[in-house]
Design an enzyme around this catalytic site. Structure first.
Site, PDB file in Angstrom:
ATOM      1  N   GLU A   1       0.810  -1.220   0.000  1.00  0.00           N
ATOM      2  CA  GLU A   1       0.000   0.000   0.000  1.00  0.00           C
ATOM      3  C   GLU A   1       0.851   1.281   0.000  1.00  0.00           C
ATOM      4  OE1 GLU A   1      -4.223  -0.815   1.748  1.00  0.00           O
ATOM      5  OE2 GLU A   1      -2.776  -1.073   3.360  1.00  0.00           O
TER       6      GLU A   1
ATOM      7  N   HIS B   1      -0.413   5.224   7.845  1.00  0.00           N
ATOM      8  CA  HIS B   1      -1.545   4.374   7.463  1.00  0.00           C
ATOM      9  C   HIS B   1      -1.628   3.230   8.467  1.00  0.00           C
ATOM     10  CE1 HIS B   1      -4.427   1.958   5.411  1.00  0.00           C
ATOM     11  NE2 HIS B   1      -3.571   0.942   5.341  1.00  0.00           N
TER      12      HIS B   1
ATOM     13  N   HIS C   1      -4.433   0.317  10.905  1.00  0.00           N
ATOM     14  CA  HIS C   1      -5.674  -0.460  11.017  1.00  0.00           C
ATOM     15  C   HIS C   1      -6.124  -0.522  12.481  1.00  0.00           C
ATOM     16  CE1 HIS C   1      -3.518  -2.737   7.539  1.00  0.00           C
ATOM     17  NE2 HIS C   1      -4.117  -1.672   7.072  1.00  0.00           N
TER      18      HIS C   1
ATOM     19  N   HIS D   1     -11.314  -1.120   6.951  1.00  0.00           N
ATOM     20  CA  HIS D   1      -9.877  -1.215   6.716  1.00  0.00           C
ATOM     21  C   HIS D   1      -9.076  -0.479   7.789  1.00  0.00           C
ATOM     22  CE1 HIS D   1      -6.501  -0.802   3.427  1.00  0.00           C
ATOM     23  NE2 HIS D   1      -5.994  -0.930   4.633  1.00  0.00           N
TER      24      HIS D   1
END
Ligand SMILES: [Zn+2]
Length: 243
Positions: free
Chosen positions: A77, A96, A98, A166
């Protein structure tokens, strides 16, 4: 130590802080725009965040490709980071993750909103990006430039975008601020769930959020927080001797 070497050290500490504070699980990544070339950014090879060392950090172009060929596995990603740096010249760091406490707000109509003064930095209106609305059924991984462009356009000029089913992506004007935004996004999500279980919640007003950002939204507003988190995860000594 060069500016680039110091940046690699700081980025490895950021990885360890976010892992230790459980913003990251075994996944998740944080990047930093190259300190000497705005058309590049620094991101670790595919290593779990609490294992990242300065020598694991690779240099990428704004197309998400490494600038020096490598045999190391890479985060699938990484285009998330590339596209945000491309669209947002003001952004110096991207996270980023989760994070478990944030996930319920990605799959319900309940908006994640700041209710703590230290969390005002997450922003007044946090959008949710649903990949399915743009690309139909998928594995939900953001792996193409088209995916990343869609995500970045939903982020707009904000600091946080939630990603349905996500996690989230955060962007800020410094590494310290991006880490602080990600951390207080988690803290706020936990507090909001606890508060909503008790009854109606009083959130920060837009004026309060603006006042918090004037005080705490600058790139190096609270260095003592970074220093404390670095010590707490055992990475404080990595920076000894680095100026
Ligand atoms: Zn992800």
């Amino acid at each position: 130590m060069t500016t680039l070497a110091a940046a690699r050290h700081e980025l490895s500490i950021a990885n360890r802080i976010l892992a230790h504070e459980q913003v990251f699980d075994s996944y998740g990544h944080v990047s930093l725009r190259h300190p000497e070339d705005a058309s590049r950014f620094l991101l670790s090879a595919s290593v779990s965040p609490e294992q990242v060392k300065p020598e694991d950090i690779l240099e990428y172009g704004l197309d998400g490709q490494t600038l020096i060929a490598t045999t190391r596995a890479q985060y699938s990603e990484r285009v998330i980071h590339a596209e945000i740096y491309r669209q947002r010249p003001d952004v110096q760091a991207v996270v980023h993750a989760h994070t478990e406490a944030v996930l319920p707000f990605t799959v319900t109509s309940v908006k994640l909103r700041p209710l703590l003064h230290v969390a005002g930095i997450i922003g007044d209106d946090i959008p949710v990006w649903d990949m399915n609305h743009h690309f139909g059924d998928s594995d939900l991984l953001v792996t193409t430039t088209e995916h990343a462009q869609s995500l970045a356009s939903t982020l707009g000029q904000g600091r946080v975008v939630l990603m349905r089913g996500h996690g989230f992506t955060a962007a800020a004007a410094s590494l310290e601020l991006a880490v602080r935004v990600a951390m207080y996004l988690k803290v706020n999500a936990q507090a909001q769930q606890a508060a909503m279980a008790l009854g109606p919640v009083t959130f920060l007003s837009s004026g309060e959020i603006a006042a918090v950002n004037a005080l705490m939204g600058s790139p190096k507003a609270t260095s003592r927080v970074w220093d404390n988190w670095a010590q707490r995860c055992g990475a404080g000594t990595i920076m000894q001797g680095v100026s």
